[in-house]
Design a protein around this motif. Structure first.
Motif, short mmCIF file in Angstrom:
data_model
loop_
_atom_site.label_atom_id
_atom_site.label_comp_id
_atom_site.label_asym_id
_atom_site.label_seq_id
_atom_site.Cartn_x
_atom_site.Cartn_y
_atom_site.Cartn_z
N ALA A 26 0.83 -1.21 0.00
CA ALA A 26 0.00 0.00 0.00
C ALA A 26 0.86 1.25 0.00
CB ALA A 26 -0.93 0.00 1.21
N ASP A 27 1.95 1.24 0.78
CA ASP A 27 2.86 2.39 0.82
C ASP A 27 3.52 2.61 -0.54
OD1 ASP A 27 2.25 2.80 3.47
OD2 ASP A 27 4.05 1.80 4.24
N GLU A 28 3.90 1.51 -1.20
CA GLU A 28 4.53 1.63 -2.51
C GLU A 28 3.56 2.19 -3.54
OE1 GLU A 28 5.92 -2.30 -3.29
OE2 GLU A 28 7.66 -2.13 -1.97
N ALA A 29 2.29 1.76 -3.46
CA ALA A 29 1.27 2.27 -4.39
C ALA A 29 1.04 3.76 -4.16
CB ALA A 29 -0.03 1.49 -4.22
N ALA A 30 1.01 4.18 -2.88
CA ALA A 30 0.81 5.58 -2.57
C ALA A 30 1.98 6.43 -3.06
CB ALA A 30 0.62 5.75 -1.05
N ALA A 31 3.19 5.90 -2.90
CA ALA A 31 4.38 6.63 -3.36
C ALA A 31 4.38 6.76 -4.88
CB ALA A 31 5.65 5.92 -2.88
N LEU A 32 3.95 5.71 -5.58
CA LEU A 32 3.88 5.76 -7.03
C LEU A 32 2.83 6.77 -7.48
CD1 LEU A 32 4.73 4.71 -9.80
CD2 LEU A 32 3.04 2.87 -9.53
N PHE A 33 1.70 6.79 -6.81
CA PHE A 33 0.64 7.74 -7.13
C PHE A 33 1.17 9.16 -7.01
CE2 PHE A 33 -3.82 9.35 -5.68
CZ PHE A 33 -4.02 9.96 -6.91
N ARG A 34 1.83 9.45 -5.90
CA ARG A 34 2.38 10.79 -5.68
C ARG A 34 3.41 11.14 -6.77
NH1 ARG A 34 3.13 14.57 -1.67
NH2 ARG A 34 5.13 15.66 -1.70
N ALA A 35 4.29 10.20 -7.09
CA ALA A 35 5.31 10.45 -8.10
C ALA A 35 4.69 10.69 -9.47
CB ALA A 35 6.29 9.27 -8.17
N ASP A 36 3.66 9.93 -9.80
CA ASP A 36 2.98 10.11 -11.09
C ASP A 36 2.30 11.47 -11.18
OD1 ASP A 36 3.75 7.66 -12.09
OD2 ASP A 36 1.87 6.64 -11.64
N VAL A 37 1.70 11.92 -10.07
CA VAL A 37 1.05 13.22 -10.05
C VAL A 37 2.08 14.33 -10.24
CG1 VAL A 37 -0.25 14.86 -8.63
CG2 VAL A 37 -0.94 12.46 -8.69
N ILE A 38 3.16 14.26 -9.49
CA ILE A 38 4.21 15.30 -9.59
C ILE A 38 4.77 15.34 -11.01
CG2 ILE A 38 6.52 15.96 -8.82
CD1 ILE A 38 5.74 14.79 -6.05
N PHE A 39 5.07 14.18 -11.55
CA PHE A 39 5.63 14.12 -12.91
C PHE A 39 4.63 14.68 -13.92
CE2 PHE A 39 6.08 11.96 -17.00
CZ PHE A 39 7.39 12.29 -17.31
N GLY A 40 3.39 14.23 -13.84
CA GLY A 40 2.38 14.65 -14.81
C GLY A 40 2.09 16.13 -14.78
N LEU A 41 2.04 16.73 -13.59
CA LEU A 41 1.74 18.14 -13.47
C LEU A 41 2.96 19.02 -13.76
CD1 LEU A 41 -0.58 18.22 -10.32
CD2 LEU A 41 -1.21 18.12 -12.74
N SER A 42 4.11 18.40 -13.92
CA SER A 42 5.33 19.15 -14.23
C SER A 42 5.59 19.24 -15.73
CB SER A 42 6.54 18.49 -13.55
OG SER A 42 6.37 18.46 -12.14
N GLN A 43 4.77 18.57 -16.54
CA GLN A 43 4.97 18.57 -17.99
C GLN A 43 4.39 19.83 -18.63
OE1 GLN A 43 6.97 16.03 -19.13
NE2 GLN A 43 6.92 15.74 -16.90
N PRO A 44 4.90 20.22 -19.81
CA PRO A 44 4.33 21.38 -20.51
C PRO A 44 2.83 21.22 -20.75
CG PRO A 44 6.41 20.74 -21.50
CD PRO A 44 6.09 19.67 -20.50
N GLN A 45 2.40 20.03 -21.18
CA GLN A 45 0.97 19.71 -21.20
C GLN A 45 0.72 18.83 -19.99
OE1 GLN A 45 -2.31 20.08 -23.09
NE2 GLN A 45 -2.53 19.31 -20.99
N LYS A 46 0.15 19.44 -18.96
CA LYS A 46 -0.09 18.69 -17.73
C LYS A 46 -1.00 17.48 -18.03
CE LYS A 46 0.42 22.67 -14.60
NZ LYS A 46 0.88 23.66 -15.60
N ALA A 47 -0.70 16.35 -17.38
CA ALA A 47 -1.45 15.13 -17.65
C ALA A 47 -1.42 14.23 -16.42
CB ALA A 47 -0.85 14.39 -18.85
N LEU A 48 -2.45 13.39 -16.29
CA LEU A 48 -2.53 12.42 -15.21
C LEU A 48 -2.96 11.08 -15.79
CD1 LEU A 48 -4.36 14.65 -12.57
CD2 LEU A 48 -1.98 13.86 -12.44
N PRO A 49 -2.41 9.97 -15.29
CA PRO A 49 -2.78 8.66 -15.83
C PRO A 49 -4.24 8.32 -15.50
CG PRO A 49 -0.69 8.54 -14.63
CD PRO A 49 -1.31 9.87 -14.31
N PRO A 50 -5.01 7.84 -16.48
CA PRO A 50 -6.42 7.55 -16.23
C PRO A 50 -6.66 6.41 -15.25
CG PRO A 50 -5.76 6.80 -18.41
CD PRO A 50 -4.63 7.63 -17.88
N LYS A 51 -5.65 5.59 -14.98
CA LYS A 51 -5.86 4.49 -14.03
C LYS A 51 -6.23 5.01 -12.64
CE LYS A 51 -0.92 4.02 -12.89
NZ LYS A 51 0.25 3.12 -12.99
#
Length: 341
Positions: A26-51
């Motif tokens: 569960a901790d690993e999944a939460a850390a991945l979620f946070r990392a995906d959000v930070i990465f996605g919102l840092s892109q020129p076209q902000k994006a989030l994975p639909p999963k």
């Protein structure tokens, strides 16, 4: 009936060890979620994975979407599955194990289980544990002779099927089930890679029953992803509430609106969350600025021709066994077999 953890300890291990493994996952999944959000919102076209749409609230909203008059994919696919269930059951053969990638509500899988000869097991794989467990509990009551082994995991990542049956192996043929045109959420290149991944998970000699959406009139497509009742908008905006709750951001969902449109160049529906004003969002030490009209790209839904889909499947190591469409030609279900070697 408890979900299988990918780090499940050996039989006889202490409960404390099992709980520790589950907490770690569960901790690993939460850390991945946070990392995906930070990465996605840092892109020129902000994006989030639909999963990440599919927390408990998102899963309930999606079930509602599937019942909307504008949302044709579910009705069309059910029409095909009801008409072709016997053929799918014959393809599976006796004692098969049904593996569903991204389990949703149990309506579609019941059609397959009813048509299969003495199915040995049902193995749903889904990232939304609570929603999956509720669906599996209902299925277990209806199919007491079928082993129910839910796997709480991201099915797009490395997944191992759990040991089941005599000798620790899944009994009979392994039949994958991937309904709902979820394959359209991937880019064509990623979809090909995912189909190859599914083949690796299921193994040689396996089969795959998969739904995919067909190209059609723009008005029909856009209405399906922007319904008049606003349920799809709520589904899209719920992603921001989930990020606030689980990642510690301070999104104001009222500062964004749902936007869906057909991109004819890419042959896909795009869903976005559009900022209605200039604003900033904080998430710990991270700050993300939004201009008015700037969007977060949350989902693609590619539309295929039958020929284009089959070319992609062949590239991933699958061959066609059968292909069915609804009477309108709006949706297709393919039965594929895994090439050996």
């Amino acid at each position: 009936m408890a979900p299988v953890s990918l780090a499940t300890p050996p039989a006889g291990a202490r409960t404390a060890s099992r709980d520790t493994a589950e907490h770690r996952a569960a901790d690993e999944a939460a850390a991945l979620f946070r990392a995906d959000v930070i990465f996605g919102l840092s892109q020129p076209q902000k994006a989030l994975p639909p999963k990440y749409f599919y927390d408990a609230a998102g899963s309930r909203l999606f079930d509602h979407i599937c019942r909307l008059p504008e949302y044709y994919p579910t009705r069309c696919e059910l029409e095909i599955l009801k008409a072709r269930a016997a053929e799918i059951g014959a393809l599976a053969g006796p004692g098969a194990s049904l593996v569903e990638f991204g389990s949703g509500s149990s309506i579609k899988v019941r059609l397959l289980l009813d048509a299969m000869a003495e199915p040995a097991a049902y193995v749903p794989i889904d990232i939304s544990g609570p929603h999956m467990r509720a669906a599996v509990a209902r299925l277990a009551e209806a199919y007491p002779a079928v082993a129910m082994v839910p796997v709480e995991a991201d099915f797009t990542q490395a997944v191992r099927l759990p040991p089941l049956g005599e000798g620790g192996r899944l009994e009979g043929r392994r039949v994958g089930f991937f309904p709902g045109s979820t394959i359209g959420n991937f880019t064509p290149e990623a979809a090909t890679s995912f189909l190859a991944h599914v083949g690796e998970v299921l193994g040689d000699g396996s089969a795959l029953v998969i739904g995919f959406d067909l190209a059609k009139d723009r008005a029909v497509l856009e209405a399906a992803y922007d319904d008049r009742a606003g349920i799809t908008a709520a589904f899209n905006l719920n992603l921001l509430s989930r990020i606030n709750r689980e990642v510690g951001a301070d999104f104001d969902p009222g500062g964004f609106r749902h936007k869906a449109f057909f991109n004819g160049t890419e042959n896909r529906i795009e869903m976005h969350l559009e900022s209605v004003r200039e604003q900033a969002v904080r998430m710990g030490r991270h700050h993300f600025a939004f201009a008015r009209g700037e969007t977060i790209h949350t989902e693609n839904s590619y539309k295929f021709s039958v020929d284009a889909f089959l070319a992609m499947a062949r590239h991933a190591g699958w061959r066609q066994r059968a292909m069915w469409t609804d009477p309108k030609g709006w949706f297709a279900v393919a039965a594929l077999e895994r090439e050996v070697g």
